[in-house]
Write an enzyme that holds these catalytic residues in place. Structure first.
Site, PDB file in Angstrom:
ATOM      1  N   ASP A  78       0.070   2.642  -0.778  1.00  0.00           N
ATOM      2  CA  ASP A  78      -0.915   1.628  -1.168  1.00  0.00           C
ATOM      3  C   ASP A  78      -0.802   1.245  -2.643  1.00  0.00           C
ATOM      4  O   ASP A  78      -1.296   0.193  -3.040  1.00  0.00           O
ATOM      5  CB  ASP A  78      -2.340   2.135  -0.911  1.00  0.00           C
ATOM      6  CG  ASP A  78      -2.558   2.563   0.527  1.00  0.00           C
ATOM      7  OD1 ASP A  78      -1.817   2.082   1.402  1.00  0.00           O
ATOM      8  OD2 ASP A  78      -3.470   3.380   0.765  1.00  0.00           O
ATOM      9  N   GLY A  92      -2.654  11.413  -2.718  1.00  0.00           N
ATOM     10  CA  GLY A  92      -3.294  10.169  -3.134  1.00  0.00           C
ATOM     11  C   GLY A  92      -4.681  10.436  -3.698  1.00  0.00           C
ATOM     12  O   GLY A  92      -4.964  11.544  -4.185  1.00  0.00           O
ATOM     13  N   MET A 107      -0.412  -2.523   5.697  1.00  0.00           N
ATOM     14  CA  MET A 107      -1.420  -1.546   5.266  1.00  0.00           C
ATOM     15  C   MET A 107      -1.720  -1.736   3.781  1.00  0.00           C
ATOM     16  O   MET A 107      -1.202  -2.660   3.157  1.00  0.00           O
ATOM     17  CB  MET A 107      -0.908  -0.140   5.531  1.00  0.00           C
ATOM     18  CG  MET A 107      -1.014   0.295   6.970  1.00  0.00           C
ATOM     19  SD  MET A 107      -0.503   2.024   7.118  1.00  0.00           S
ATOM     20  CE  MET A 107      -1.164   2.424   8.720  1.00  0.00           C
TER      21      MET A 107
HETATM   22  O1  F6P Z   1      -3.279   5.423   2.410  1.00  0.00           O
HETATM   23  C1  F6P Z   1      -2.133   5.202   3.164  1.00  0.00           C
HETATM   24  C2  F6P Z   1      -2.479   4.530   4.472  1.00  0.00           C
HETATM   25  O2  F6P Z   1      -1.296   4.320   5.206  1.00  0.00           O
HETATM   26  C3  F6P Z   1      -3.268   3.225   4.331  1.00  0.00           C
HETATM   27  O3  F6P Z   1      -2.478   2.140   3.957  1.00  0.00           O
HETATM   28  C4  F6P Z   1      -3.893   3.121   5.693  1.00  0.00           C
HETATM   29  O4  F6P Z   1      -5.063   2.354   5.656  1.00  0.00           O
HETATM   30  C5  F6P Z   1      -4.201   4.555   6.037  1.00  0.00           C
HETATM   31  O5  F6P Z   1      -3.334   5.352   5.241  1.00  0.00           O
HETATM   32  C6  F6P Z   1      -3.987   4.906   7.476  1.00  0.00           C
HETATM   33  O6  F6P Z   1      -4.327   6.223   7.670  1.00  0.00           O
HETATM   34  P1  F6P Z   1      -4.074   7.028   9.018  1.00  0.00           P
HETATM   35  O7  F6P Z   1      -2.632   7.386   9.085  1.00  0.00           O
HETATM   36  O8  F6P Z   1      -4.950   8.228   8.926  1.00  0.00           O
HETATM   37  O9  F6P Z   1      -4.465   6.108  10.137  1.00  0.00           O
END
Ligand code: F6P
Length: 376
Positions: free
Chosen positions: A142, A117, A184
């Site tokens: 996202d 990403g 998310m």
């Molecule tokens: O970027 C992908 C994502 O799933 C977002 O939608 C979310 O805010 C974030 O990653 C969560 O990250 P982690 O798995 O580190 O909590």
């Protein structure tokens, strides 16, 4: 005699459905079309920095097309320019980019395919400027990456979100409740808006449009007055009230992107119950959205991205990220992608569709139309 090219590949950032489908496409295309050798780095850029990798042949990628996660592992803390190292119980940050470049050269690699990403693209842009031949492949649930109409992973997360919202509909209807489903998506509302449209959400709240609580409560009351005594609210984790703040769930100290959002729906539920006295319940879908196998759309997109990335590598077109442009796979300079996010603009056709369907976006719909400069 021409020497065979040697490719490296890694998956960086948060996992999402379709990563394995890209790996499969990369390995198969590299071998079938060009007889290249492929090595896969473990845990994203961490593997390149620490020289942890495995050779990848066709049998390594057979049977993984439909598998969630990534067989290589991933990390969203491995920025080569700001790499966390634990020292005396505290993280210090070191620039390990030269080590990463050295490992790449020592392995005799011609190119690195970095699947990730915005964080991975920013790191890849930095590595490209240091001389690493890198090609990017855009992933994320996202859908907020600049330079592609869609990332792979988004369609699968959307399918999961829509299925969940569909199921929550029955309880909402049976118990005459207000049901809030939080998805998310970080600072972009793609997942909230798309799943809201796909599942007939009555109210959709996205980070791009700070909401007004009165508008939301009015919509719920109007529905009740009209005999539809339940409401479905879909909210992106990055949404916030007008004049208010996003809800931060936790801070991850050793991550380049430290802020983890989540929990705005609890705040909203309390406000709705306080104002309307209607029972309001919350479901936060969270990591469920990142799990499971990819949809057919994502399998195809991931496969197209993977093969296109290998073709670029063969043509020595480095420093690009592949992307979906209309129905075609194109490419954009990684430098143009790094550090940017793709948000829902006021003139988004999906947003217009939602408004035409009568979806409440948490603001006066006339305000939305005016901001789009559509005659009202
Ligand atoms: O970027 C992908 C994502 O799933 C977002 O939608 C979310 O805010 C974030 O990653 C969560 O990250 P982690 O798995 O580190 O909590």
């Amino acid at each position: 005699m021409t020497t065979k090219m040697k490719l490296g590949v890694l998956t960086g950032g948060g996992d999402c459905p379709g990563l394995n489908a890209v790996l499969r496409a990369v390995v198969k295309t590299a071998i079938n079309d060009y007889e290249m050798e492929v090595v896969g780095f473990l845990d994203g850029y961490e593997g390149l920095i620490e020289n942890r990798y495995r050779k990848m042949v066709s049998s390594d990628v057979s049977g993984i097309l439909t598998l969630g996660g990534t067989i290589l592992g991933t990390s969203n803390r491995a920025d080569p320019f700001h790499f966390p190292v634990l020292q005396n119980d505290e993280y210090i940050y070191l620039d390990r980019s030269s080590q990463a470049l050295q490992n790449f050269e020592r392995l005799g690699l011609d190119a690195l395919i970095a699947i990730g990403g915005d964080g991975t693209m920013a790191a890849s842009n930095g590595m490209a400027q240091k001389g690493l031949n890198v090609i990017g492949v855009p992933k994320t649930i996202d859908n907020d990456l600049y330079g592609t109409d869609q990332t792979f992973g988004f369609d699968s997360a959307l399918a999961t979100a829509s299925e969940a919202i569909d199921k929550i509909h029955s309880t909402a209807q049976a118990h005459h409740r207000v049901m809030i489903i939080e998805v998310m998506g970080r600072y972009s509302g793609w997942l909230a808006l798309a799943s809201g449209v796909a599942s007939g959400g009555d109210i959709v709240l996205i980070p791009e449009m700070p909401y007004q609580i009165d508008v939301i409560c009015d919509k719920i009351r109007t529905r009740n007055r009209d005999g539809r005594n339940f409401s479905i609210i879909v909210i992106g984790e990055g949404a916030k009230p007008e004049g208010g703040e996003m809800v931060v769930k936790r801070i991850i100290a050793n991550s380049p992107d430290k802020i983890r959002l989540g929990g705005i729906s609890n705040q909203l539920a309390a406000q709705i119950e306080g104002i309307t006295t209607l029972e309001t319940r919350v479901t936060i879908l969270g990591h469920l959205l990142r799990g499971g196998g990819p949809t057919a759309f994502d399998r195809i997109l991931a496969s197209r991205f993977g093969t296109a990335a290998v073709h670029l590598a063969f043509q020595k077109k480095f420093g690009f990220m592949v992307g979906l442009h209309g129905n075609e796979i194109g490419q954009v300079p990684i430098a143009d992608v790094a550090g940017k996010n793709r948000k829902i603009e006021a003139d988004s056709s999906l947003l217009k569709t939602a408004l035409s369907l009568g979806t409440c976006m948490g603001v006066d719909s006339l305000d939305v139309l005016r901001s789009q400069q559509v005659p009202v």
